[in-house]
Design an enzyme around this catalytic site. Structure first.
Site, short mmCIF file in Angstrom:
data_model
loop_
_atom_site.label_atom_id
_atom_site.label_comp_id
_atom_site.label_asym_id
_atom_site.label_seq_id
_atom_site.Cartn_x
_atom_site.Cartn_y
_atom_site.Cartn_z
N HIS A 114 0.77 -1.34 0.08
CA HIS A 114 0.02 0.00 0.04
C HIS A 114 0.86 1.20 -0.03
O HIS A 114 0.29 2.15 -0.15
CB HIS A 114 -0.97 0.13 1.31
CG HIS A 114 -2.41 0.45 0.74
ND1 HIS A 114 -3.32 0.19 1.37
CD2 HIS A 114 -2.57 1.22 -0.07
CE1 HIS A 114 -4.62 0.98 0.93
NE2 HIS A 114 -4.08 1.68 -0.13
N ASP A 142 -9.88 -0.49 4.07
CA ASP A 142 -8.76 -1.21 4.68
C ASP A 142 -9.20 -1.67 5.90
O ASP A 142 -9.93 -0.93 6.43
CB ASP A 142 -7.63 0.00 4.33
CG ASP A 142 -6.18 -0.67 4.49
OD1 ASP A 142 -6.16 -1.72 5.52
OD2 ASP A 142 -5.28 -0.05 4.20
N HIS A 144 -6.88 -1.32 8.05
CA HIS A 144 -5.80 -0.41 8.79
C HIS A 144 -5.98 1.03 8.21
O HIS A 144 -6.42 1.37 6.91
CB HIS A 144 -4.39 -0.72 8.36
CG HIS A 144 -4.08 -2.20 8.61
ND1 HIS A 144 -4.20 -3.24 7.49
CD2 HIS A 144 -3.83 -3.00 9.51
CE1 HIS A 144 -4.05 -4.33 7.97
NE2 HIS A 144 -3.69 -4.10 9.18
N ASP A 146 -3.53 3.58 7.75
CA ASP A 146 -2.17 3.51 7.07
C ASP A 146 -1.81 5.02 7.26
O ASP A 146 -1.48 5.68 6.23
CB ASP A 146 -2.30 3.12 5.79
CG ASP A 146 -2.34 1.61 5.45
OD1 ASP A 146 -1.88 0.85 6.37
OD2 ASP A 146 -2.81 1.23 4.57
N HIS A 159 4.14 1.20 4.33
CA HIS A 159 2.87 0.88 3.84
C HIS A 159 1.79 1.18 5.01
O HIS A 159 0.57 1.29 4.54
CB HIS A 159 2.61 -0.45 3.15
CG HIS A 159 2.62 -1.51 4.42
ND1 HIS A 159 1.98 -2.80 4.08
CD2 HIS A 159 3.14 -1.70 5.63
CE1 HIS A 159 1.97 -3.64 5.48
NE2 HIS A 159 2.86 -2.72 6.13
N ASP A 248 -7.24 -1.93 -0.06
CA ASP A 248 -6.51 -2.88 0.38
C ASP A 248 -7.12 -4.26 0.62
O ASP A 248 -8.01 -4.13 1.17
CB ASP A 248 -5.97 -2.15 1.74
CG ASP A 248 -4.83 -3.24 2.27
OD1 ASP A 248 -4.96 -4.37 2.26
OD2 ASP A 248 -4.30 -2.60 3.17
N ASP A 250 -6.69 -6.51 2.23
CA ASP A 250 -6.97 -6.97 3.67
C ASP A 250 -8.04 -6.55 4.33
O ASP A 250 -8.31 -6.62 5.53
CB ASP A 250 -5.71 -6.89 4.55
CG ASP A 250 -5.27 -5.27 4.94
OD1 ASP A 250 -6.12 -4.55 4.72
OD2 ASP A 250 -3.85 -5.09 5.03
N GLU A 293 -1.84 -5.15 -1.70
CA GLU A 293 -1.75 -6.01 -0.56
C GLU A 293 -2.12 -7.47 -1.10
O GLU A 293 -2.04 -8.44 0.01
CB GLU A 293 -2.15 -5.55 0.52
CG GLU A 293 -1.70 -4.16 1.17
CD GLU A 293 -0.35 -4.21 1.82
OE1 GLU A 293 0.41 -5.37 1.77
OE2 GLU A 293 0.38 -3.08 1.78
N1 LIG Z 1 -1.43 -1.30 4.10
C1 LIG Z 1 -1.09 -2.21 5.21
N2 LIG Z 1 -1.52 -3.48 5.05
N3 LIG Z 1 -0.71 -1.68 6.39
C2 LIG Z 1 -0.46 -2.09 7.67
C3 LIG Z 1 -0.15 -1.27 8.67
C4 LIG Z 1 0.06 -1.97 9.97
C5 LIG Z 1 0.49 -1.04 11.04
N4 LIG Z 1 -0.44 -0.05 11.42
C6 LIG Z 1 2.02 -0.19 10.68
O1 LIG Z 1 2.00 0.93 10.66
O2 LIG Z 1 2.84 -0.89 10.43
MN LIG Z 2 -3.43 -0.56 3.67
MN LIG Z 3 -4.34 -3.04 5.46
#
Ligand SMILES: NC(=[NH2+])NCCC[C@H](N)C(=O)O
Ligand SMILES: [Mn+2]
Ligand SMILES: [Mn+2]
Length: 326
Positions: A114, A142, A144, A146, A159, A248, A250, A293
């Site tokens: 990402h 997502d 998350h 991010d 990411h 994303d 996920d 992702e």
């Molecule tokens: N694009 C993603 N899958 N991001 C996951 C981030 C996980 C976590 N918040 C980090 O900053 O490392």
């Molecule tokens: Mn993401």
């Molecule tokens: Mn994510």
């Protein structure tokens, strides 16, 4: 284009699709996410877009690996891992997306992790400003947020930071460390909406709160249902705003998309994900889509998991680009 497809409000050539396949994994530490574009293409995604949705494709012949941009030495900077590589790859990607977008084409980017959204959103923000004098909105789907800054991030993986750079919440002067991002590349926190959140770091929660950023978590989806959540998300953006959708994989529950680097249980069903994409298509405001992702080398049962995840990713993209059930 199919007759059932919605008329685009902001594209002068809506039947033209700029494709950027980004085989890059440097925004996080697990190898394999760079193989996603090839896996998606081999499973027939682009042929479907061409033959079934009738898009004229541009730039689809190459999967970019940007190996010329990855430096031999790339020590952490402000806690970021692979900072020079991610900065220069996203800078190049920004240009690639910009070149398509300035022609008034829809742009599809296949990631990649990402972190690449730094490039895609910067490119479409700049092109849309120049072409239409408008700011884009971003719908970020997502698990998350991010939106870590280099300083709030626990992992140092870029990411987890793209939104903080894109909104200007994280700043850096040095051009080799994202200093190439200028005001024309940035988006407003007011025009950013999240859907699907369920794993947000403490520092990110503070950033979301302090900046009044609109976010719909899985709790909201349970409470209101996906229909009302999407309606509220689109209402927040307003009807007259070009939309960049950054999806994303996920965001989906690992049941539907197990092959991804940071899976989180309790996510969207495939139908809910498709519904978001269908609804965004129906606005007629979509100008760009990222799918990121997908990591075909990760899953409890790798081969089955990869197949399912790639299949889910293809479905999301087709829905965003106008496939309809009837
Ligand atoms: N694009 C993603 N899958 N991001 C996951 C981030 C996980 C976590 N918040 C980090 O900053 O490392
Ligand atoms: Mn993401
Ligand atoms: Mn994510």
């Amino acid at each position: 284009m199919n007759t059932s497809m919605v008329k685009s409000k902001f594209l002068s050539h809506p039947e033209d699709l700029g494709v950027v396949a980004v085989g890059f994994s440097g925004g996080q530490c697990k190898p394999g996410v760079d193989a996603a574009p090839s896996a998606l293409i081999e499973s027939g995604l682009l042929t479907q877009l061409r033959d079934e949705l009738n898009y004229k494709l541009h730039g689809h012949d190459t999967v970019h690996s940007y190996t010329d941009l990855v430096p031999r030495e790339d020590p952490p900077f402000r806690n970021m891992k692979n900072p020079k590589a991610v900065s220069s790859v996203t800078q190049r990607l920004c240009d690639q997306v910009y070149e398509h977008a300035k022609e008034g084409r829809m742009v599809l980017t296949l990631g990649g992790d990402h972190s690449i959204a730094i490039g895609t959103i910067a490119g479409s923000a700049k092109a849309t400003r120049e072409r239409l004098g408008r700011e884009i909105a971003v719908i970020w789907v997502d698990a998350h947020a991010d939106i870590n800054t280099p300083e709030t991030s626990g992992s140092g993986n870029v990411h987890g930071m793209p939104v903080s750079f894109l909104t200007g919440l994280a700043k850096e002067e040095k051009p080799e460390y994202f200093g190439w991002l200028k005001p024309e590349h940035l988006i407003s926190v007011k025009k950013l909406v999240y859907i699907g959140l369920r794993d947000v770091d403490p520092g990110e929660k503070r950033i979301l709160r302090e900046n009044g950023i609109k976010a719909f978590s899985m709790f909201d989806i349970d409470r209101y249902g996906i229909g009302r959540v999407v309606e509220m998300a689109l209402a927040h953006i307003g009807a007259d705003t070009p939309i960049h959708l950054s999806f994303d994989v996920d965001a989906l529950d690992p049941m539907w998309a197990p092959s991804t680097g940071t899976p989180v249980r309790g996510g969207l069903t495939l139908r809910e994900g498709d519904y978001i994409c269908e609804s965004v298509h129906l606005t007629g405001s979509l100008v760009a889509v990222d799918l990121v992702e997908v990591n075909p080398s990760l899953a409890p049962e790798v081969e089955l998991g990869a197949h399912e995840t790639v299949r889910a990713g293809c479905s999301l993209v087709r829905c965003a680009l106008g496939e309809s059930l009837l």
